[in-house]
Design an enzyme around this catalytic site. Structure first.
Site, PDB file in Angstrom:
ATOM      1  CD  GLU C  72      71.172  66.900   2.110  1.00  0.00           C
ATOM      2  OE1 GLU C  72      70.823  66.306   1.065  1.00  0.00           O
ATOM      3  OE2 GLU C  72      70.823  66.519   3.242  1.00  0.00           O
ATOM      4  CG  HIS C 141      76.927  60.989  11.185  1.00  0.00           C
ATOM      5  ND1 HIS C 141      76.585  59.844  10.525  1.00  0.00           N
ATOM      6  CD2 HIS C 141      75.762  61.640  11.442  1.00  0.00           C
ATOM      7  CE1 HIS C 141      75.259  59.781  10.406  1.00  0.00           C
ATOM      8  NE2 HIS C 141      74.740  60.859  10.939  1.00  0.00           N
TER       9      HIS C 141
HETATM   10  C1  LIG Z   1      71.636  62.917   2.562  1.00  0.00           C
HETATM   11  C2  LIG Z   1      71.345  63.050   4.009  1.00  0.00           C
HETATM   12  N1  LIG Z   1      71.044  64.265   4.529  1.00  0.00           N
HETATM   13  C3  LIG Z   1      70.804  64.426   5.840  1.00  0.00           C
HETATM   14  C4  LIG Z   1      70.878  63.359   6.708  1.00  0.00           C
HETATM   15  C5  LIG Z   1      70.672  63.566   8.231  1.00  0.00           C
HETATM   16  N2  LIG Z   1      69.417  62.905   8.675  1.00  0.00           N
HETATM   17  C6  LIG Z   1      69.425  61.657   9.207  1.00  0.00           C
HETATM   18  S1  LIG Z   1      67.859  61.108   9.494  1.00  0.00           S
HETATM   19  C7  LIG Z   1      67.170  62.533   8.914  1.00  0.00           C
HETATM   20  C8  LIG Z   1      65.666  62.658   8.861  1.00  0.00           C
HETATM   21  C9  LIG Z   1      65.074  61.613   7.945  1.00  0.00           C
HETATM   22  O1  LIG Z   1      63.664  61.691   7.987  1.00  0.00           O
HETATM   23  P1  LIG Z   1      62.793  60.571   7.278  1.00  0.00           P
HETATM   24  O2  LIG Z   1      63.281  60.338   5.895  1.00  0.00           O
HETATM   25  O3  LIG Z   1      61.354  60.963   7.416  1.00  0.00           O
HETATM   26  O4  LIG Z   1      63.076  59.233   8.075  1.00  0.00           O
HETATM   27  P2  LIG Z   1      62.759  58.953   9.611  1.00  0.00           P
HETATM   28  O5  LIG Z   1      63.971  59.352  10.391  1.00  0.00           O
HETATM   29  O6  LIG Z   1      61.538  59.760   9.986  1.00  0.00           O
HETATM   30  O7  LIG Z   1      62.496  57.476   9.712  1.00  0.00           O
HETATM   31  C10 LIG Z   1      68.157  63.443   8.529  1.00  0.00           C
HETATM   32  C11 LIG Z   1      67.907  64.806   8.008  1.00  0.00           C
HETATM   33  C12 LIG Z   1      71.184  62.096   6.145  1.00  0.00           C
HETATM   34  N3  LIG Z   1      71.260  60.998   6.915  1.00  0.00           N
HETATM   35  N4  LIG Z   1      71.410  61.974   4.815  1.00  0.00           N
END
Ligand SMILES: Cc1ncc(C[n+]2csc(CCOP(=O)(O)OP(=O)(O)O)c2C)c(N)n1
Ligand SMILES: Cc1ncc(C[n+]2csc(CCOP(=O)(O)OP(=O)(O)O)c2C)c(N)n1
Ligand SMILES: [Mg+2]
Ligand SMILES: [Mg+2]
Lengths: 346, 375, 346, 375
Positions: C72, C141
Site C-alpha cells: 500500500e 476489515h
Molecule cells: C496489509 C494488507 N493489505 C491487503 C490485505 C488484503 N488481502 C488479504 S489476503 C490478500 C492476498 C495475499 O496473497 P498472498 O500473500 O500470496 O497469500 P495467499 O492468500 O495466496 O495465501 C490480500 C491482498 C491484507 N490482508 N493486508
C-alpha cells in the site's frame, strides 16, 4: 535515605532538565527490570539525537540499548514480538513524523493484540515520541501527532509537561501493562526544575491542577502547559484568577478532575499546539461541555495551532499558541458587565 | 499477463540470473593514487567529461564548505554536508539529461547546485525560510526529501508516468545506506522492476546512518546484492571515483531509456563531516577512520590524474578555483539579508483554494499582527 | 438527450446500487480523462473484492486499471510520483485497515507536497477506502478511520451516503485539484436508489439537508446516515420533527449549513459508527457549540461506536449506533415539560 | 560492533556469497508420480516421519474440506482453504518442537490443527465469534495474522527475545507470495539477519495474491533470490512434496538453533480452491491450470510412494481415513451450537483494567439490553 536512593536513584531535590529526568527514568528502569530494553535509531552509541539515552548503552550494554536498523515499522513490530515473549521494550522514535511508517503496527497490532487474544497477550511497550515544534525544526520534525493515537482504542497516551513529571510518568508508563504512547514535548527538553525525582505521584491516568483559579480554567498539556501558566500569571497581574490544568493523560481522559474545575469556573479554554480541526481539544470541549453544560457561562474555546502543515521555522512563532492568543480567548468568554476582562482593567 | 504466465514456475529449472549480481570488486577507473585502470564493465568517459566532472566537484565542494561556514555564522539553521561524497553528487547529476528527473534527499544540496539550481533556492529550507525553495519543474528536481526512502516511490511513479505518456524521461533517485532498510525502498525496487520503470537507484553508501554503522544496518554481502531479489541488475562502484559514478549512472540511464528497466547502483563512499552541524561524529567514529578516507578524496584523485595527463594545467586549475570563489561569494551575497516572510503564506498553499476556515484563520493572524504593530 | 448522455453516461433515472454508481463514476472518469488511471490490489482482472472496478480493465486496458504489487505504501507513493508527472491516479485500498501501511506517504507527502512546494506541485489523487462495519467482516476489515485523515491538514475527506451522491462526489473528487480521501461506507454498497446519476450537484465541500425538522437536528454521514433517517421517520410517527443533515464533506466542514439548522432547532445529535473518543463527532460538537452556544437548549450529544477495537461480527450489532440509541439520545436533550419527548407520547 | 567493523568495506573484494542463492531446481524427494529421488542438499526423513506426514495431511485435508462444507451450511462466516498446500501446512509444523513458535496467517488453519489446536478454537475467528479463539501460549501459536507480512516482524522479535533470555526457541513464520511485496517482509528479513535471530521464513508461493499472479508481483528469478540481499541463506523447495518441506524447515530450524541465524524458504505450491469462499477464482485462472496442479497433489504423491514401499497397507490407510472422519465429525459437533457470546467481552480486554469510560459504556449497553428484554 537508602530507601530514598532506591526509590529515585537520586539523592535529593536538585535542578534537572526534562531531558535529564527522562534519561534518569530510563536508567532507573533498566536497573530495576532486566526484561526492559531500549530500541531505536541512534539510541546506543550516540545516546539519541536528543541525548535522552546518553550513557545508557555504555552502562547497560548494547544488548539492552539497541541501535536498530533504520526502519520504524521494524522497530515497533519486533518490539511487539519481544513483548509477546516477556520483554518490556521501550522504543524511541527519532521524531514525531518518523513514527508514521510504524502506524500499521501501532494501530492494527500494538493497540489490538491484547483485545484480539482476549487478554492472553499483554504488550507492556512504551513508544517514546519527541513531538511538537518550537525548536526551529524543519518539516517532519515538529508534528503534533497525538490525536492519531488518542483516536485509537487500546493505547494509553500520556505527555509530561515538567521535568519532575517526565520522570514520574515515564516510570509509570514503563511499569504499565498496557501499551503507552509517551509524547515528549521536545521544546521542553531543556527546561529545568528543581525537583526530587520520584516514581510515585498522581496515577498515570490522572490530570493535575497546576494552578487553581476561580474565573476561568485553562486546560492544556505537554509543550503548551507552560504557556498556559504564563498566561495565568500575566492575567493575575490584572487581578484575574485563572486556573490551569495539566492533563498528563490524554487517553484515558480524567473527566473527574477537569469537570470539577470547569464546573467551578463556568468558563474554560483548551490550549494545544496541534491543529484545531479534529485536534485533541475537540474531544475535551465535546465531553466537558456535555458534562458541564449548565455550569457554562460561555462555550469552551480552543486556542490551537492553525489548520496547516507545521510552519517553517521562521514563521512558527505565528503558528504556536502564545500568551496573547490565550488571553484574547479568555476575553472572548462572554463576560457579563459585573466582571471586566483583564485587559480593560490594565 | 497471460494466465499461463501466472503458473508459478512449477518445480523446474529457473534461469539463475547471476548476471544480476554486482562485480566482486567495486568498479573504478581511478584508484586513490590517481592511477587510471581500465574497467571493462563501464564505458570510458571522454577527457572533456572528466574535466567537467572535476570542475563541478571543485565548485560543489566550495559551495559545501561555504554552507558549513554560513551555519557557523548563523545565516543557516542547519546543513548536512556531503563533503567526501562529491563524486556521487556530481557524477550522477552530470550523467542526466535536461528531460530527466532527480529525486534528492536532504544530503544532496551539491547535486542540486550541479543541476543548476540557484544556491539561495537550494538553501531556503535549511535557512528555515520555507519548506522547499525552488520550483521542482524548472530543473526537474523533486523537493529534497527528508522522510527516508519515501522519495524512491515518487521516482518510480514519475518514471512510470513518463513511459505511460510516451516521454523519454529517466528518474534518478538518491538514497543512503540507512534508507535501504526502510520498507519503502523495498516496495520501490519491486514496483520499478515489475513495471520496468526507467529509474536509476543510486545508494550513496557512506557507511553510516547518523551514528549507526553499516554493520548494524545490514548483513548483506553488499547493498548491491539486493538487486537480484527484484530481478534488477546491480552495480557496485567506487563512490569516490567520479568517472566510475558518472559512467555507471549514464549506462544505467541509457539502459532504462532503452526499456531495460531499473538499475541499482551502490556507490561506496564516506561522509567527511558530521551528519549535520548538530551532530558530533567523534561519538561514533575514529579519527583514524576519517584520516583513512581523507586519502581517498575524490577531487585530489581526479585532479592528480588530469594534471598528470596535462588535461588540466595551472591556469585552468586557477580558473576553476576562481570560478568556485566567485560562486561562494554569490552564495554569501544571496543569503546576506533575510528573505521577506509573509505569514499569509502559511494558509495559501494548504489547498489549491484556501478553505473558509483557513481564510478566517489568516484574517485572525493578520488582525493580531496589525494590533501588535499599533500596540 | 445526447448532452445528458455525455453528462452522465446514463440515459435516465433508474434503480442503482452504490457499488454500481461508483463503478459508473470511475468508468465515466476514465472515458473523460486520458490521464486518469486506477491503481490497487485486485482492481484489474478481478474488478476489486467489492467489484467496484468490475469490467474497467477490460474496457480501458490494464495500463489504465492496474493490478499493482501488494504494497500500500508503494501504491500511494507511486501514485504521488505519477501525479507529479501529470496523471490523475485513483487508488483503491482494499479495506480501511489496509491503508495504514500507506500512512506516512499520505500524511507526510500526499497531504503536504502542495504546501511544501508553495503550490508548484499539485496532487489530484483520490484514495478510495471502503470503510466501516456492518457487513459481518472480521477484524481489520471494519475500521472507521476517518479521523486519521480529517486531522491531517492538506487532505480533503468526503464520504457519500447514497448511490446518487456516491456518483456525484466521486466525479467531483476525481476532478478536484486537491488530494481526496474518499471513504466508501461498504455496508451501503448494495443499497439501491432510483436516481439519475449526475456529476453536477452540491459542491464537494457542502453538506446537504436530507430532511428538515424543527425539534432537533441529527448530523451524520456515510454508513450511519440511513440510520439517522430511520430514526427521524420513527420519531415522526410519534409526531416528532427531526431534521437530518448529511455532512458529505468531513474536511473541510460546512459550518454554514450545519449551524443554520442547529440554530433553528436548538438541539442536535451527532451520529457516527467510529469510536466516540476523539472521533469526528468531537469536532462537530466543539465547533457547532462554539458557533451556536446561545441557541442551544441542551449540549449536543454524540451517538457513536464504543471506545473499543471494532467488534467481532457476532457482537457488532451492539457496537453500531442503531435507531433506538439515537432516539434515546434525542430524549436526553433536556426537553422542558411544555414539549414531551417522542416515547412518552407513544 | 568495533568502530573499524564500521568502515564501509573500502573499495576491495567482497566475498560473493553465491552460497546464499537457492538451487536452480526446487529441492524435492518425490516427483508428481511418486518417484523418490535422492536430494543431496537435504537430509532424508525417516520412514516413520514420512508416514506421520501422510497421516497429518489426510487429517488436515479432511478438516479443510469439512470447514468448506460448514461455510456452505452457514456454520462458518468465511474460510480460506489451503487445499493443495497441505504439504507446506503439515511439513513445516511437524518440523517444529514444542518450544518453538508458529506465526501463521489466515490461510494456515491446517497448520494450527497439525500443531494440535482444537478445531473449535481455530475456527472461532472465522465463525465470527471472537477475534482469536485460542490462547497463543498454550501451543506457542501466535494469533492468525491478517495484515499481510506484519507477523514476520513479530516472529523476529519473539525469536530475538528468546535468544536474549537464553531460551532454545525457533520461530517459524508463514507468509504468501503476495506478502513478500510488503515493506514489513523486507524489514523483518533485515532485522532477522542483522540480529541473527532464530527465525525460519516460509513463503508459500501459491502463484497468486487473491487474483494477482506472481508475474505482476515480482520480476525476481525466484522469491528465494531475495535472501542474498539480506545475507540470508535461501532454499527453494517443491511445496507439494511434504518430505522436502519437512526436511528443509527442520534443517533451517536446526541451523537457527545453532546460531546460524534466519533462513528463507520458498515453497512452490498452489491453492486448489478459491482465495476464500467469497472469491470467484474462475475470474483469474483457467481450469487447465487447476487441472495441471491436481496432478501434483501432495497427498496422492506421498501415499503412492508409501504404498509402493509397503510403508502403508490397506489397513493402515483405512485407519488413517477413519481417524480423519472421526476428526471431521468432532469438528461438526464442536461447531453445532453457537458459542455463548457475552457483549461485556467487548469492553473487557481493551486494556488490562477497563477504564472508567469503558465501564460506563459497558453499563449503558447492559441497560439497553435489559430494557430490550423487558420491552
Ligand atoms: C496489509 C494488507 N493489505 C491487503 C490485505 C488484503 N488481502 C488479504 S489476503 C490478500 C492476498 C495475499 O496473497 P498472498 O500473500 O500470496 O497469500 P495467499 O492468500 O495466496 O495465501 C490480500 C491482498 C491484507 N490482508 N493486508
Ligand atoms: C522515516 C525516517 N526515519 C528517521 C529519520 C531521521 N533520520 C534523518 S537522516 C537519518 C540517517 C540516514 O542515513 P542514510 O540513509 O545512510 O543517509 P545519510 O544521512 O548517511 O546520507 C535518520 C535516521 C528520517 N529522516 N526519516
Ligand atoms: Mg549513510
Ligand atoms: Mg499467494
Amino acid at each position: 535515605m537508602a530507601e530514598l536512593l532506591e526509590r529515585t536513584g537520586l539523592p535529593a531535590a536538585r535542578p534537572v532538565t526534562m531531558a535529564a529526568a527522562l534519561n534518569q527514568a530510563l536508567s532507573d528502569s533498566l536497573a530495576a527490570d532486566d526484561s526492559m530494553l531500549i530500541l531505536g535509531e541512534d539510541v546506543g552509541t550516540l545516546g539519541g539525537v536528543f541525548r535522552i539515552t546518553d550513557g545508557l548503552a555504555a552502562k547497560f550494554g548494547d544488548h539492552r540499548v539497541v541501535d536498530t536498523p533504520l526502519a520504524e515499522s521494524g522497530i515497533v513490530g519486533t518490539a511487539i514480538g519481544m513483548a509477546m515473549n516477556g520483554l518490556r521494550p521501550v522504543v524511541e522514535m527519532q521524531f514525531d513524523a518518523f513514527a508514521y511508517p510504524a502506524f500499521e503496527q501501532i494501530t492494527s497490532h500494538l493497540a489490538k493484540l491484547h483485545n484480539r487474544s482476549r487478554g492472553a497477550i499483554s504488550l507492556p511497550i512504551v513508544i517514546r515520541i519527541p513531538y511538537g515544534g518550537g525548536i526551529g525544526g524543519v518539516e517532519h520534525h515538529c508534528d503534533s501527532s497525538e490525536v492519531y493515537y488518542t483516536a485509537t482504542p487500546g493505547l494509553r497516551v500520556v505527555s509530561p509537561a515538567t521535568p519532575g513529571d517526565a520522570y514520574t510518568l515515564l516510570r509509570q508508563a514503563i511499569e504499565s501493562p498496557d501499551p503507552v504512547i509517551f509524547l515528549e514535548p521536545k521544546r521542553r527538553y531543556w527546561s529545568s526544575e528543581t525537583v526530587q525525582l520520584d516514581r510515585t505521584g498522581p496515577a498515570i491516568d490522572r490530570a493535575v491542577v497546576r494552578r487553581s483559579g476561580s474565573d476561568a480554567t485553562l486546560i492544556s498539556y505537554g509543550g503548551t502547559l507552560s504557556t498556559a501558566l504564563e498566561a495565568a500569571t500575566a492575567a493575575a497581574e490584572d487581578g484575574w484568577d485563572l486556573g490551569v490544568i495539566d492533563l498528563r493523560s490524554l487517553s484515558p481522559f480524567d473527566d473527574e478532575t477537569v469537570c470539577a474545575a470547569v464546573r467551578r469556573t463556568g468558563r474554560a479554554v483548551v490550549i494545544h499546539e496541534a491543529s484545531g480541526f479534529c485536534g485533541y481539544g475537540a474531544e475535551v470541549v465535546a465531553r466537558v461541555t456535555e458534562q458541564c453544560f449548565h455550569h457554562l457561562q460561555a462555550p469552551i474555546l480552543r486556542v490551537t495551532g492553525f489548520d496547516i502543515p507545521y510552519a517553517p521555522p521562521t514563521l512558527e512563532e505565528h503558528h504556536l499558541p502564545g500568551v496573547d492568543r490565550i488571553l484574547d480567548a479568555v476575553e472572548r468568554l462572554q463576560w457579563n458587565d459585573t466582571v471586566t476582562p483583564p485587559r480593560d482593567r490594565a | 499477463m497471460s494466465i499461463l504466465s501466472a503458473v508459478p514456475s512449477a518445480p523446474s529449472d529457473v534461469v539463475h540470473r547471476r548476471d544480476l549480481l554486482p562485480s566482486s570488486v567495486p568498479l573504478r577507473f581511478l584508484d586513490s593514487d590517481g592511477h587510471w585502470n581500465a574497467c571493462g564493465a563501464l564505458f570510458q568517459p571522454a577527457d572533456h567529461e572528466l574535466v567537467a566532472l572535476h570542475r563541478a566537484m571543485v565548485i560543489g565542494r566550495r559551495f559545501d564548505t561555504q554552507a558549513v561556514a554560513l551555519v557557523k555564522q548563523g545565516r543557516l539553521a542547519v546543513y548536512p554536508s556531503s563533503r567526501g561524497q562529491d563524486a556521487c553528487q556530481v557524477g550522477s547529476v552530470l550523467a542526466l539529461r535536461r528531460q530527466d528527473w532527480l529525486f534528492p534527499t536532504y544530503r544532496d544540496s551539491v547535486a542540486l547546485i550541479t543541476r543548476g539550481l540557484a544556491p539561495v533556492e537550494v538553501l531556503t529550507l535549511l535557512r528555515g525560510d520555507w519548506h522547499c525553495g525552488y520550483d521542482p519543474y524548472k530543473f526537474r528536481v523533486a523537493p529534497q526529501c527528508t522522510p527516508l526512502a519515501t522519495n524512491c516511490l515518487h521516482a518510480v511513479g514519475l518514471a512510470h508516468a513518463a513511459r505511460f505518456k510516451g516521454e523519454d524521461t529517466v528518474a534518478l533517485v538518491l538514497l543512503g545506506d540507512g534508507a535501504t532498510s526502510e520498507g519503502d525502498t523495498h516496495e520501490a525496487l519491486n514496483f520499478a522492476a515489475v513495471w520496468k520503470a526507467p529509474v536509476v537507484f543510486l545508494v550513496q553508501n557512506n557507511g553510516y546512518a547518523i551514528s549507526v554503522p553499516l554493520s548494524k544496518q545490514t548483513a548483506a554481502p553488499t547493498l548491491a546484492h539486493k538487486g537480484i531479489g527484484y530481478g534488477i541488475p546491480s552495480l557496485r562502484v567506487d563512490g569516490n571515483d567520479a568517472a566510475a559514478v558518472y559512467s555507471a549512472v549514464k549506462e544505467a540511464a541509457e539502459s532504462a531509456r532503452a526499456g531495460g528497466g531499473p538499475t541499482l547502483i551502490e556507490a561506496v563512499t564516506y561522509r567527511m563531516d558530521a551528519h549535520t552541524n548538530a551532530d558530533d561524529a567523534t561519538r561514533y567514529r575514529s579519527a583514524a577512520e576519517v584520516e583513512l578516507w581523507r586519502t581517498r578524496d575524490p577531487i585530489d584523485r581526479l585532479q592528480g590524474y588530469l594534471v598528470a595527463r596535462h588535461l588540466l594545467d595551472e591556469h585552468a586549475l586557477a580558473a576553476v578555483h576562481a570560478e568556485a570563489e566567485a560562486f561562494a561569494a554569490e552564495v554569501r551575497e544571496s543569503l546576506s539579508e533575510d528573505a521577506c516572510r509573509d505569514p499569509a503564506d502559511l494558509f495559501r498553499f494548504v489547498y489549491t483554494e484556501p478553505t473558509a476556515a483557513l481564510r478566517a484563520q489568516n484574517a485572525q493572524l493578520a488582525a493580531e499582527l496589525a494590533a501588535a504593530d499599533h500596540g
